[in-house]
Scaffold this motif. Structure first.
Motif, PDB file in Angstrom:
ATOM      1  N   SER A   1     -34.785 -11.261   6.605  1.00  0.00           N
ATOM      2  CA  SER A   1     -33.896 -10.405   5.811  1.00  0.00           C
ATOM      3  C   SER A   1     -34.536 -10.112   4.463  1.00  0.00           C
ATOM      4  O   SER A   1     -33.900 -10.268   3.432  1.00  0.00           O
ATOM      5  N   ASN A   2     -35.795  -9.676   4.484  1.00  0.00           N
ATOM      6  CA  ASN A   2     -36.463  -9.332   3.230  1.00  0.00           C
ATOM      7  C   ASN A   2     -35.745  -8.216   2.493  1.00  0.00           C
ATOM      8  O   ASN A   2     -35.753  -8.175   1.266  1.00  0.00           O
ATOM      9  N   VAL A   3     -35.171  -7.314   3.242  1.00  0.00           N
ATOM     10  CA  VAL A   3     -34.372  -6.240   2.662  1.00  0.00           C
ATOM     11  C   VAL A   3     -33.014  -6.244   3.354  1.00  0.00           C
ATOM     12  O   VAL A   3     -32.931  -6.310   4.573  1.00  0.00           O
ATOM     13  N   VAL A   4     -31.974  -6.183   2.573  1.00  0.00           N
ATOM     14  CA  VAL A   4     -30.610  -6.062   3.112  1.00  0.00           C
ATOM     15  C   VAL A   4     -30.043  -4.739   2.635  1.00  0.00           C
ATOM     16  O   VAL A   4     -30.132  -4.407   1.455  1.00  0.00           O
ATOM     17  N   GLY A   5     -29.496  -3.996   3.554  1.00  0.00           N
ATOM     18  CA  GLY A   5     -28.973  -2.683   3.218  1.00  0.00           C
ATOM     19  C   GLY A   5     -27.542  -2.505   3.660  1.00  0.00           C
ATOM     20  O   GLY A   5     -27.033  -3.243   4.509  1.00  0.00           O
TER      21      GLY A   5
ATOM     22  N   ALA B   1     -29.701  -0.397  -0.667  1.00  0.00           N
ATOM     23  CA  ALA B   1     -30.474  -1.529  -0.171  1.00  0.00           C
ATOM     24  C   ALA B   1     -31.022  -2.317  -1.344  1.00  0.00           C
ATOM     25  O   ALA B   1     -31.162  -1.791  -2.459  1.00  0.00           O
ATOM     26  N   ILE B   2     -31.344  -3.578  -1.070  1.00  0.00           N
ATOM     27  CA  ILE B   2     -31.893  -4.454  -2.092  1.00  0.00           C
ATOM     28  C   ILE B   2     -32.930  -5.356  -1.458  1.00  0.00           C
ATOM     29  O   ILE B   2     -32.749  -5.812  -0.324  1.00  0.00           O
ATOM     30  N   THR B   3     -34.039  -5.579  -2.172  1.00  0.00           N
ATOM     31  CA  THR B   3     -35.041  -6.518  -1.688  1.00  0.00           C
ATOM     32  C   THR B   3     -34.619  -7.918  -2.106  1.00  0.00           C
ATOM     33  O   THR B   3     -34.213  -8.141  -3.249  1.00  0.00           O
ATOM     34  N   TRP B   4     -34.709  -8.837  -1.169  1.00  0.00           N
ATOM     35  CA  TRP B   4     -34.217 -10.174  -1.426  1.00  0.00           C
ATOM     36  C   TRP B   4     -35.023 -10.889  -2.496  1.00  0.00           C
ATOM     37  O   TRP B   4     -34.482 -11.620  -3.317  1.00  0.00           O
ATOM     38  N   SER B   5     -36.333 -10.688  -2.486  1.00  0.00           N
ATOM     39  CA  SER B   5     -37.178 -11.439  -3.404  1.00  0.00           C
ATOM     40  C   SER B   5     -37.155 -10.879  -4.819  1.00  0.00           C
ATOM     41  O   SER B   5     -36.941 -11.606  -5.782  1.00  0.00           O
ATOM     42  N   GLY B   6     -37.349  -9.580  -4.956  1.00  0.00           N
ATOM     43  CA  GLY B   6     -37.466  -8.995  -6.282  1.00  0.00           C
ATOM     44  C   GLY B   6     -36.218  -8.336  -6.815  1.00  0.00           C
ATOM     45  O   GLY B   6     -36.143  -7.982  -7.986  1.00  0.00           O
TER      46      GLY B   6
ATOM     47  N   TYR C   1     -21.429  -1.056   7.167  1.00  0.00           N
ATOM     48  CA  TYR C   1     -22.191  -2.092   7.840  1.00  0.00           C
ATOM     49  C   TYR C   1     -23.282  -2.624   6.916  1.00  0.00           C
ATOM     50  O   TYR C   1     -23.875  -1.866   6.148  1.00  0.00           O
ATOM     51  N   CYS C   2     -23.554  -3.921   7.016  1.00  0.00           N
ATOM     52  CA  CYS C   2     -24.746  -4.438   6.362  1.00  0.00           C
ATOM     53  C   CYS C   2     -25.782  -4.742   7.434  1.00  0.00           C
ATOM     54  O   CYS C   2     -25.435  -5.060   8.581  1.00  0.00           O
ATOM     55  N   ALA C   3     -27.025  -4.607   7.041  1.00  0.00           N
ATOM     56  CA  ALA C   3     -28.119  -4.774   7.980  1.00  0.00           C
ATOM     57  C   ALA C   3     -29.327  -5.335   7.244  1.00  0.00           C
ATOM     58  O   ALA C   3     -29.401  -5.249   6.014  1.00  0.00           O
ATOM     59  N   ALA C   4     -30.262  -5.874   7.993  1.00  0.00           N
ATOM     60  CA  ALA C   4     -31.440  -6.484   7.381  1.00  0.00           C
ATOM     61  C   ALA C   4     -32.700  -6.108   8.145  1.00  0.00           C
ATOM     62  O   ALA C   4     -32.655  -5.797   9.340  1.00  0.00           O
ATOM     63  N   ARG C   5     -33.807  -6.099   7.421  1.00  0.00           N
ATOM     64  CA  ARG C   5     -35.100  -5.858   8.047  1.00  0.00           C
ATOM     65  C   ARG C   5     -36.111  -6.792   7.422  1.00  0.00           C
ATOM     66  O   ARG C   5     -36.006  -7.168   6.249  1.00  0.00           O
ATOM     67  N   PRO C   6     -37.102  -7.216   8.220  1.00  0.00           N
ATOM     68  CA  PRO C   6     -38.039  -8.248   7.761  1.00  0.00           C
ATOM     69  C   PRO C   6     -39.248  -7.714   7.021  1.00  0.00           C
ATOM     70  O   PRO C   6     -40.290  -8.368   6.995  1.00  0.00           O
ATOM     71  N   TYR C   7     -39.135  -6.545   6.421  1.00  0.00           N
ATOM     72  CA  TYR C   7     -40.252  -5.952   5.708  1.00  0.00           C
ATOM     73  C   TYR C   7     -39.831  -5.687   4.267  1.00  0.00           C
ATOM     74  O   TYR C   7     -38.672  -5.710   3.915  1.00  0.00           O
ATOM     75  N   SER C   8     -40.832  -5.415   3.435  1.00  0.00           N
ATOM     76  CA  SER C   8     -40.560  -5.287   2.005  1.00  0.00           C
ATOM     77  C   SER C   8     -40.080  -3.907   1.600  1.00  0.00           C
ATOM     78  O   SER C   8     -39.573  -3.726   0.492  1.00  0.00           O
ATOM     79  N   SER C   9     -40.232  -2.925   2.472  1.00  0.00           N
ATOM     80  CA  SER C   9     -39.776  -1.571   2.145  1.00  0.00           C
ATOM     81  C   SER C   9     -38.365  -1.365   2.679  1.00  0.00           C
ATOM     82  O   SER C   9     -37.988  -1.935   3.698  1.00  0.00           O
ATOM     83  N   TYR C  10     -37.597  -0.560   1.976  1.00  0.00           N
ATOM     84  CA  TYR C  10     -36.205  -0.397   2.374  1.00  0.00           C
ATOM     85  C   TYR C  10     -36.018   0.656   3.457  1.00  0.00           C
ATOM     86  O   TYR C  10     -35.000   0.665   4.135  1.00  0.00           O
TER      87      TYR C  10
END
Length: 120
Positions: free
Chosen positions: A30-34, A49-54, A94-103
């Protein structure tokens, strides 16, 4: 990765509402959650969307300046603060997640939606 959205309901135009998305499971997925939404008879569309790390944030033009996405790392939660909602914001969110750094791109993990109705 599991996601659970909540907080939907009826809100008056110009009011405010906050949606929550609790994430669990493989957090590296879930690097990015949108947040996305789908109105009746329309296609699903990106909201924010928001990046989890930054904590970098991205918004659709239709909600920019009115909605704010944020994260609470301690609670594994992503929030969507909806201020000054309009009737056209009525949709299932809906919320969703992707394992990459780009949204932008495919979101692999999805939660069940929560209905937001904006009406007086």
């Amino acid at each position: 990765v599991q996601l659970q959205a909540s907080g939907g309901g009826l809100v008056q135009p110009g009011g405010s509402l906050r949606l929550s998305c609790v994430t669990s499971g493989r957090t590296f997925g879930s690097n990015v959650v949108g947040w996305f939404r789908q109105a009746p008879g329309k296609e699903r569309e990106f909201v924010a969307a928001i990046t989890w790390s930054g904590g970098n944030t991205y918004y659709a033009n239709s909600v920019k300046g009115r909605f704010t996405i944020s994260r609470d790392a301690a609670k594994n939660t992503v929030l969507l603060q909806m201020n000054s909602p309009k009737p056209e914001d009525t949709a299932v969110y809906y919320c969703a997640a992707r394992p990459y750094s780009s949204y932008d791109g495919k979101y692999y993990y999805w939660g069940l939606g929560t209905l937001v109705t904006v009406s007086s």
